[in-house]
Design an enzyme around this catalytic site. Structure first.
Site, PDB file in Angstrom:
ATOM      1  N   ARG B  28     -54.259   2.733  13.063  1.00 54.72           N
ATOM      2  CA  ARG B  28     -54.110   2.835  11.700  1.00 54.72           C
ATOM      3  C   ARG B  28     -52.908   1.815  11.411  1.00 54.72           C
ATOM      4  NH1 ARG B  28     -55.655   6.009   7.146  1.00 54.72           N
ATOM      5  NH2 ARG B  28     -57.232   5.139   5.905  1.00 54.72           N
ATOM      6  N   ALA B  29     -51.772   2.280  11.718  1.00 54.19           N
ATOM      7  CA  ALA B  29     -50.565   1.410  11.125  1.00 54.19           C
ATOM      8  C   ALA B  29     -51.071   0.698  10.693  1.00 54.19           C
ATOM      9  CB  ALA B  29     -49.495   1.668  12.100  1.00 54.19           C
ATOM     10  N   LYS B  30     -51.804  -0.456  11.338  1.00 54.96           N
ATOM     11  CA  LYS B  30     -51.227  -2.475  11.041  1.00 54.96           C
ATOM     12  C   LYS B  30     -52.017  -2.357   9.941  1.00 54.96           C
ATOM     13  CE  LYS B  30     -52.027  -2.980  16.285  1.00 54.96           C
ATOM     14  NZ  LYS B  30     -53.164  -1.703  16.797  1.00 54.96           N
ATOM     15  N   CYS B  52     -23.721  15.759 -14.335  1.00 51.06           N
ATOM     16  CA  CYS B  52     -24.507  16.216 -13.402  1.00 51.06           C
ATOM     17  C   CYS B  52     -24.618  17.798 -13.383  1.00 51.06           C
ATOM     18  CB  CYS B  52     -23.780  15.668 -12.235  1.00 51.06           C
ATOM     19  SG  CYS B  52     -24.315  17.316 -10.885  1.00 51.06           S
ATOM     20  N   CYS B  55     -22.184  19.826  -9.908  1.00 52.84           N
ATOM     21  CA  CYS B  55     -21.276  18.507 -10.506  1.00 52.84           C
ATOM     22  C   CYS B  55     -20.094  20.207 -10.538  1.00 52.84           C
ATOM     23  CB  CYS B  55     -20.025  17.739 -11.093  1.00 52.84           C
ATOM     24  SG  CYS B  55     -20.358  16.100  -9.820  1.00 52.84           S
ATOM     25  N   HIS B 116     -20.047  14.772  -5.642  1.00 54.18           N
ATOM     26  CA  HIS B 116     -21.262  13.970  -6.260  1.00 54.18           C
ATOM     27  C   HIS B 116     -22.098  13.293  -5.288  1.00 54.18           C
ATOM     28  CE1 HIS B 116     -24.002  13.813 -10.205  1.00 54.18           C
ATOM     29  NE2 HIS B 116     -24.425  12.560  -8.730  1.00 54.18           N
ATOM     30  N   ASN B 156     -35.147  19.747  -0.738  1.00 56.58           N
ATOM     31  CA  ASN B 156     -35.902  18.490  -1.716  1.00 56.58           C
ATOM     32  C   ASN B 156     -34.337  17.812  -1.246  1.00 56.58           C
ATOM     33  OD1 ASN B 156     -38.087  20.158  -1.347  1.00 56.58           O
ATOM     34  ND2 ASN B 156     -37.519  20.989  -2.967  1.00 56.58           N
ATOM     35  N   GLY B 162     -39.689  15.116  -5.640  1.00 55.49           N
ATOM     36  CA  GLY B 162     -38.918  16.235  -6.492  1.00 55.49           C
ATOM     37  C   GLY B 162     -37.985  16.366  -6.365  1.00 55.49           C
ATOM     38  N   CYS B 163     -37.094  15.437  -6.753  1.00 60.43           N
ATOM     39  CA  CYS B 163     -35.923  16.414  -6.724  1.00 60.43           C
ATOM     40  C   CYS B 163     -35.062  16.325  -7.772  1.00 60.43           C
ATOM     41  CB  CYS B 163     -34.795  15.950  -5.060  1.00 60.43           C
ATOM     42  SG  CYS B 163     -33.281  16.355  -5.033  1.00 60.43           S
ATOM     43  N   SER B 164     -34.201  17.291  -8.176  1.00 63.66           N
ATOM     44  CA  SER B 164     -34.151  16.293  -9.942  1.00 63.66           C
ATOM     45  C   SER B 164     -32.697  15.213  -9.652  1.00 63.66           C
ATOM     46  CB  SER B 164     -34.692  16.770 -10.973  1.00 63.66           C
ATOM     47  OG  SER B 164     -34.220  18.510 -10.136  1.00 63.66           O
ATOM     48  N   HIS B 167     -27.194  14.916  -6.855  1.00 65.68           N
ATOM     49  CA  HIS B 167     -25.663  16.200  -5.995  1.00 65.68           C
ATOM     50  C   HIS B 167     -26.149  16.614  -5.077  1.00 65.68           C
ATOM     51  CE1 HIS B 167     -22.269  18.050  -6.800  1.00 65.68           C
ATOM     52  NE2 HIS B 167     -22.452  18.532  -6.029  1.00 65.68           N
ATOM     53  N   HIS B 169     -27.256  18.979  -2.923  1.00 68.25           N
ATOM     54  CA  HIS B 169     -27.745  20.285  -3.002  1.00 68.25           C
ATOM     55  C   HIS B 169     -29.668  20.733  -1.853  1.00 68.25           C
ATOM     56  CE1 HIS B 169     -30.665  19.289  -6.198  1.00 68.25           C
ATOM     57  NE2 HIS B 169     -31.128  20.533  -5.785  1.00 68.25           N
ATOM     58  N   GLN B 171     -32.414  24.714  -1.358  1.00 66.24           N
ATOM     59  CA  GLN B 171     -32.208  25.909  -2.025  1.00 66.24           C
ATOM     60  C   GLN B 171     -32.680  27.413  -1.065  1.00 66.24           C
ATOM     61  OE1 GLN B 171     -35.099  25.560  -5.373  1.00 66.24           O
ATOM     62  NE2 GLN B 171     -35.006  23.602  -5.566  1.00 66.24           N
ATOM     63  N   HIS B 284     -37.021  27.959   9.416  1.00 69.36           N
ATOM     64  CA  HIS B 284     -38.282  29.161   9.434  1.00 69.36           C
ATOM     65  C   HIS B 284     -37.427  30.195  10.556  1.00 69.36           C
ATOM     66  CE1 HIS B 284     -42.189  27.937   7.899  1.00 69.36           C
ATOM     67  NE2 HIS B 284     -41.567  28.006   7.383  1.00 69.36           N
ATOM     68  N   HIS B 301     -37.725  22.633  10.011  1.00 70.82           N
ATOM     69  CA  HIS B 301     -38.846  21.580  10.017  1.00 70.82           C
ATOM     70  C   HIS B 301     -38.157  20.342   9.065  1.00 70.82           C
ATOM     71  CE1 HIS B 301     -42.296  23.637  11.957  1.00 70.82           C
ATOM     72  NE2 HIS B 301     -42.091  24.779  11.063  1.00 70.82           N
ATOM     73  N   TYR B 319     -58.874  12.685   1.781  1.00 67.71           N
ATOM     74  CA  TYR B 319     -59.435  13.993   3.486  1.00 67.71           C
ATOM     75  C   TYR B 319     -58.079  14.352   3.675  1.00 67.71           C
ATOM     76  CZ  TYR B 319     -60.441  14.144   7.625  1.00 67.71           C
ATOM     77  OH  TYR B 319     -60.583  14.995   9.222  1.00 67.71           O
TER      78      TYR B 319
HETATM   79  O1  LIG Z   1     -57.589   5.133   3.132  1.00 66.89           O
HETATM   80  P1  LIG Z   1     -56.777   4.190   1.832  1.00 66.89           P
HETATM   81  O2  LIG Z   1     -57.051   4.275   0.247  1.00 66.89           O
HETATM   82  O3  LIG Z   1     -55.872   2.691   2.097  1.00 66.89           O
HETATM   83  O4  LIG Z   1     -55.572   5.746   2.190  1.00 66.89           O
HETATM   84  C1  LIG Z   1     -55.416   6.708   1.308  1.00 66.89           C
HETATM   85  O5  LIG Z   1     -56.305   7.654   1.490  1.00 66.89           O
HETATM   86  C2  LIG Z   1     -56.645   7.830   2.730  1.00 66.89           C
HETATM   87  C3  LIG Z   1     -57.439   9.154   3.495  1.00 66.89           C
HETATM   88  O6  LIG Z   1     -57.435  10.048   1.988  1.00 66.89           O
HETATM   89  C4  LIG Z   1     -54.545   8.694   3.396  1.00 66.89           C
HETATM   90  O7  LIG Z   1     -55.134   8.860   4.740  1.00 66.89           O
HETATM   91  C5  LIG Z   1     -53.953   7.254   3.015  1.00 66.89           C
HETATM   92  O8  LIG Z   1     -52.339   8.203   3.321  1.00 66.89           O
HETATM   93  C6  LIG Z   1     -54.156   6.927   1.504  1.00 66.89           C
HETATM   94  O9  LIG Z   1     -53.410   5.967   1.297  1.00 66.89           O
HETATM   95  O1  LIG Z   2     -36.512  23.928  -7.958  1.00 68.55           O
HETATM   96  P1  LIG Z   2     -36.448  22.246  -8.655  1.00 68.55           P
HETATM   97  O2  LIG Z   2     -35.376  21.737  -7.178  1.00 68.55           O
HETATM   98  O3  LIG Z   2     -36.214  21.344  -9.974  1.00 68.55           O
HETATM   99  O4  LIG Z   2     -38.043  21.925  -8.286  1.00 68.55           O
HETATM  100  C1  LIG Z   2     -38.534  21.044  -6.802  1.00 68.55           C
HETATM  101  O5  LIG Z   2     -38.592  22.069  -6.034  1.00 68.55           O
HETATM  102  C2  LIG Z   2     -39.730  23.792  -5.760  1.00 68.55           C
HETATM  103  C3  LIG Z   2     -39.560  24.028  -4.834  1.00 68.55           C
HETATM  104  O6  LIG Z   2     -40.218  22.987  -3.394  1.00 68.55           O
HETATM  105  C4  LIG Z   2     -41.035  23.335  -6.451  1.00 68.55           C
HETATM  106  O7  LIG Z   2     -41.876  24.136  -6.664  1.00 68.55           O
HETATM  107  C5  LIG Z   2     -40.688  22.103  -7.621  1.00 68.55           C
HETATM  108  O8  LIG Z   2     -41.782  21.620  -7.607  1.00 68.55           O
HETATM  109  C6  LIG Z   2     -40.057  20.560  -7.199  1.00 68.55           C
HETATM  110  O9  LIG Z   2     -40.109  19.848  -8.108  1.00 68.55           O
END
Ligand SMILES: O=P(O)(O)O[C@H]1O[C@H](CO)[C@@H](O)[C@H](O)[C@H]1O
Ligand SMILES: O=P(O)(O)O[C@H]1O[C@H](CO)[C@@H](O)[C@H](O)[C@H]1O
Lengths: 351, 351
Positions: B28-30, B52, B55, B116, B156, B162-164, B167, B169, B171, B284, B301, B319
């Site tokens: 499917r990579a294609k 920041c 900092c 930073h 993150n 989601g990293c805001s 800098h 860091h 958590q 973990h 991980h 899916y």
């Molecule tokens: O099949 P689509 O719309 O190209 O692809 C989208 O939905 C799929 C099923 O949830 C996901 O596997 C894909 O990562 C997403 O980009």
């Molecule tokens: O704590 P942050 O960096 O503001 O927030 C980020 O990490 C958290 C922990 O994974 C999540 O709950 C937030 O949704 C994400 O935006």
């Protein structure tokens, strides 16, 4: 030391459908947001787009022409995640760590409407009823194939949910195994049914109707609610009141009531941030393995990512991936906000 | 009918750490990509950013000043998901559907460097060893608190995760319960250990070293590999060769070897698409509930979202949320691609 206040204090809630917990942090919605903003397209879409591979009459990647369809239209996904080929396979039971098995399946795309510029909430009830009929037909046809034991109907809406084409469409992935999330749900439903001779969701919906504060919409046959254990900020679930285990068992009245609640819920979603509200949605219902499955109870999940505005979503990342899902607003508060939204689509007011 | 070819045919693989399956679609990579592209910042960051909040010397949201720190720096998260307050709670056992309980916890932010503009792969080994020492100290200090039974160290990285704040860091969320994913892992590790008197990951790493094709980096004490059951395109796991159950039990040699493999792996990641590679990562290890936990085995991980380029990620949506995780490239292929990446950071070549 203070007494537990579920509206104020960090706590965990239990999801009896999949036996997992979610961390709820009611106070956390207040934190400032300095992270990524999503881009939203405010561009007006044309009714027909000559470059769209889903519009009637156009050519798809594999060179085939779409027919000049007038309501919904279904075709096999040109880049399917599964194949129909039968594969010879002898399981090596010695493999504790390298356990794999071939999977047979079919992926289809369901165009909801010939109109490139419409989404579910903007379609009329008749159009939505046609989609429901299409889902029923596909569930039956795919489910009747001997090796297909599960039919997953779903929709990815919006580019933030990986949707690569704004033309209104959903997908169906039908396959030989029960997917992980469905298997977990089935185990919970089965255990409950065996103990109580009633479906878990029949009792749950009644309990929610008694409490009332997580209900978003109710009609004679369906309830749309924010589950007590919802993980996404505005996650909802549409559940049938009757213990009907699959979409093909709907009465005519139930089909109409389902179309109505679908339109109302997705309209409220769009009105929340005055934007075409992104989500992934999908139906969980009886497997198609030929067994009775009285434990199953039709429900449709909506997993929308937006948190604070049309451009700020909730990131399910580090802690959520490694630890557990976490939410920043209580389900009760979300339900209240959704309840307050109008059932008249914001775009129809502008026009 | 053909014989099963794991490199070509759609199949499912089993993850023995959490007892879940993943759908693998090698072919499917294609498929062409017409969906959302991520924005990447190519802007050169300053060594110090006066705006920041991470900092040295700067002011945070709560008005506090960061010290003029010179290596790593830890502080309590100003918008923590959990609170330290003790809560009085009497469980209502009648609640099948509305099961909730208060959660006590502490969230901390760990600044990796006063600079930073640096990320993990760009730091020197000494700097990375300082982070490891910080993680060890925090794991001990937080773990020693009576009500803290689990310490989740994570990062993150990148706005797409989601990293805001760029800098560098990570958590730490420490809490009274075992989070869902950790509890699943613990159950699997425990069952394996009880049966085999060895840790699951000790045997798994040996099996992977014998096969070889999912190994990315190996040194005397650690292996970085793409797990057989990886869900993200370039997901990896760093595992200790020895069955050491927590970071505080590392020998001095192991700490150095861990710093090295962290730098090498994250450098390969950045070199893959010549971009600061986004991911969520996390450790973990043994819970801090005061028990022995010989079943636990240290591992880290890495869940990176990018699929094809610096701007195209894998969407785990419809899916995947409703059914099960799905991947478009085999773990063996991903491992091969990562192996081929240089261990010299692309930015250091340009400079
Ligand atoms: O099949 P689509 O719309 O190209 O692809 C989208 O939905 C799929 C099923 O949830 C996901 O596997 C894909 O990562 C997403 O980009
Ligand atoms: O704590 P942050 O960096 O503001 O927030 C980020 O990490 C958290 C922990 O994974 C999540 O709950 C937030 O949704 C994400 O935006």
């Amino acid at each position: 030391m203070k007494n537990f206040d579920i509206n104020e204090d960090p706590h965990r809630r239990f999801n009896p459908l999949i036996n997992e917990w979610v961390l709820v942090s009611p106070h956390r919605a207040k934190r400032p947001w300095q992270g990524q903003n999503e881009t939203i397209s405010t561009e007006e879409l044309p009714k027909y787009d000559p470059t769209c591979y889903l519009c009637p009459g156009n050519v798809r990647a594999n060179g085939m022409h779409n027919p000049a369809y007038e309501s919904s239209f279904v075709f096999e996904n040109d880049f399917a995640a599964m194949k129909q080929d039968e594969i010879i396979f002898e399981e090596d039971i010695k493999h504790t760590f390298f356990k794999a098995k071939p999977e047979q399946g079919i992926s289809r795309v369901v165009c909801f409407s010939p109109r490139h510029d419409l989404t579910l909430p903007e379609m009329d009830l008749e159009g939505i009823e046609t989609i429901i009929k299409t889902w029923q037909r596909e569930y039956t046809d795919l489910g009747n194939i001997k090796y297909i034991n599960h039919v997953q109907i779903f929709e990815n809406k919006g580019s933030v949910m990986g949707c690569s084409n704004p033309h209104p469409h959903g997908q169906i992935w039908a396959q030989s195994s029960l997917p992980t999330q469905v298997e977990k749900t089935q185990n919970s439903l089965k255990a409950y049914y065996d103990r109580n001779k009633k479906t878990l969701l029949e009792d749950y919906v009644q309990a929610e109707l008694r409490v009332g504060d997580r209900i978003v919409i109710e009609n004679d046959h369906f309830v749309a609610l924010v589950p007590f254990w919802a993980i996404w900020p505005y996650e909802t679930m549409i559940v049938s009141k009757r213990a009907v285990n699959k979409i093909t068992n709907f009465t005519a009245e139930e089909s109409t009531a389902f179309a109505k609640i679908l339109k109302q819920l997705t309209t409220k979603y769009d009105n929340l941030f005055n934007t075409s509200f992104p989500y992934s949605s999908g139906i969980h219902q009886s497997p198609t393995d030929g067994l009775e499955h009285p434990e199953w109870h039709f429900h449709m999940h909506f997993y929308p990512p937006l948190l604070r505005s049309a451009t700020v979503k909730k990131f399910m990342v580090g802690y959520e991936m490694l630890g557990e899902s976490q939410r920043d607003i209580t389900p009760e508060k979300s339900a209240e906000i959704l309840r307050q939204q109008s059932e008249v689509h914001y775009k129809s007011l502008v026009k």
